[in-house]
Every structure is written in C-alpha cells, then in structure tokens.
Design an enzyme around this catalytic site. Structure first.
Site, short mmCIF file in Angstrom:
data_model
loop_
_atom_site.label_atom_id
_atom_site.label_comp_id
_atom_site.label_asym_id
_atom_site.label_seq_id
_atom_site.Cartn_x
_atom_site.Cartn_y
_atom_site.Cartn_z
N CYS A 1 0.85 -1.19 0.00
CA CYS A 1 0.00 0.00 0.00
C CYS A 1 0.89 1.25 0.00
O CYS A 1 1.94 1.28 0.63
CB CYS A 1 -0.95 0.01 1.19
SG CYS A 1 -0.27 0.66 2.71
N HIS B 1 -5.33 -6.06 4.33
CA HIS B 1 -4.31 -5.01 4.39
C HIS B 1 -3.59 -5.06 5.73
O HIS B 1 -4.20 -4.86 6.78
CB HIS B 1 -4.97 -3.64 4.21
CG HIS B 1 -5.50 -3.42 2.83
ND1 HIS B 1 -4.96 -2.49 1.97
CD2 HIS B 1 -6.50 -4.03 2.15
CE1 HIS B 1 -5.61 -2.52 0.81
NE2 HIS B 1 -6.56 -3.45 0.90
ZN LIG Z 1 -1.94 1.30 4.15
#
Ligand SMILES: [Zn+2]
Length: 212
Positions: free
Chosen positions: A96, A165
């Site tokens: 990310c 995530h």
């Molecule tokens: Zn993140």
C-alpha cells in the site's frame, strides 16, 4: 514472437545501471531508517539488512519497469468465441502506498471477447505488473480492467479484487475493516445485470474464505 520468452528478464545495460543506482539509494535509505529507530546498523543481525531490503524492494516493486506491450506481445489471438472468459483466484501481493505495508489476496478477471483473446497465462502477469508497485487497491483494480479493455476491445471486462491489508491489521485499528473488496466493470458487465450476476455467481461459487 514466441509466447514463452520471458520479457521481464530482458534488461538492457542501461536498465541494469539504473537499477544499481536505485539499489544504492535504497540501501542508504534503509540504513537511515535503522539509525532513526534507534538501532545499530552495524550489529551482526542488521549488517546485511540494507542490502537485503533493497534487493527485496527491487523485486516487490518491479512492476514499474515492465513494458506491458512487450509482455503481451505474441499472446493475442483472433477468435470468434464470444462467451465469458473467467480467470479466478489469481493470487497477488502488493504494497500500500500509504504505509508501504503489504496487502494481498485474490483477483478475479472476466471478459467477453469481441474477436480477440489473450493467452491465459498473461492475465496473472498483468495483475503482477500492477501489484508490484506502490498501490491503493481501488486503483490497482481499475488499472487491470482498463488495460484489458484497451488491449482487447472486448464486449466487456470485469475485475474483482479481495484483499487484506496489513496496515489495518498490524496497526490495530478495527480489524474487521482489514478485508476489502473492490471491483471495476466495463461494457457488458456494467450495462447488463444478468452478465454481471453470472460473473459474481461464478466467483463466489466454491470460494474459500480469504486467509493469510
Ligand atoms: Zn496502508
């Protein structure tokens, strides 16, 4: 062009020189990171960490250096087939862009050809090309869909990404938010409810819960 040629390894001398400079920059940055968190970068266990991490990031972020046209070259075929082509459960790992922490999961891709199909082995490689960059899941989903739309000019294309995530999980903010599903639909998948439903039914059938 032979489909079996591995274009990713086909680096020119200029590319190699550039990646050496990038690696040195990365090594310096990791060294600074170790110092900044109060570590001694010279101690035994950390001695080679900057080098290792630099090499790791070069691999995990290799998607920036792949030429998509070279990658799919030779794997496009003219065909009259016009039913849905579905490739599900493509495993992927990405980072990310907000925290440089992994997010990973599965990608499901479907398209309805309009005279042109792509070799099946190329679809996971297209996913990898976009996953191996600093990403947000929504953008990665759209990039895969847009790429196939522009390449194949199909009647429709659909991409669903399910991922977890680590930046949500490790940082302890509401853990149930760690899993996310995103989708991008073009053409028939957007316009035709039955087509979209057929796709969604197909990917949920026999699906095992996402695990890490
Ligand atoms: Zn993140």
């Amino acid at each position: 062009m032979n489909e079996l040629i591995d274009f990713d390894d086909d680096l020119s001398e200029k590319d190699i020189e550039k990646s050496e400079i990038e690696n040195e920059l990365l090594e310096d940055a990791i060294l600074q990171l170790l110092t900044a968190v109060g570590e001694n970068p010279k101690r035994e266990g950390l001695k080679y960490t900057p080098k290792r991490v630099a090499r790791m990031y070069s691999e995990l972020l290799s998607g920036y250096h792949i030429d998509p046209n070279a990658m799919v070259n030779g794997a496009l075929f003219d065909i009259t087939y016009d039913e849905m082509v579905l490739v599900r459960d493509i495993e992927f790992y990405s980072l990310c862009e907000h925290h440089i922490l992994p997010f990973m999961g599965r990608v499901h891709v479907a398209y309805i050809p309009d005279g042109k199909v792509i070799g099946l082995s190329k679809i996971p490689r297209i996913v990898d090309m976009y996953a191996r960059r600093l990403q947000v899941q929504e953008r990665m989903t759209r990039q895969v869909a847009d790429f196939l739309r522009d390449l194949l000019k199909p009647q429709g294309v659909a991409v669903v990404v399910e991922a977890v995530h680590l930046c949500s999980m490790m940082r302890g903010v509401k853990k149930h938010d760690a899993r996310m599903t995103t989708s991008a639909m073009h053409g028939a998948f957007r316009a035709n409810l039955a087509t979209r439903q057929e796709f969604l039914d197909n990917i949920s059938r026999g699906a095992s819960p996402l695990q890490i």
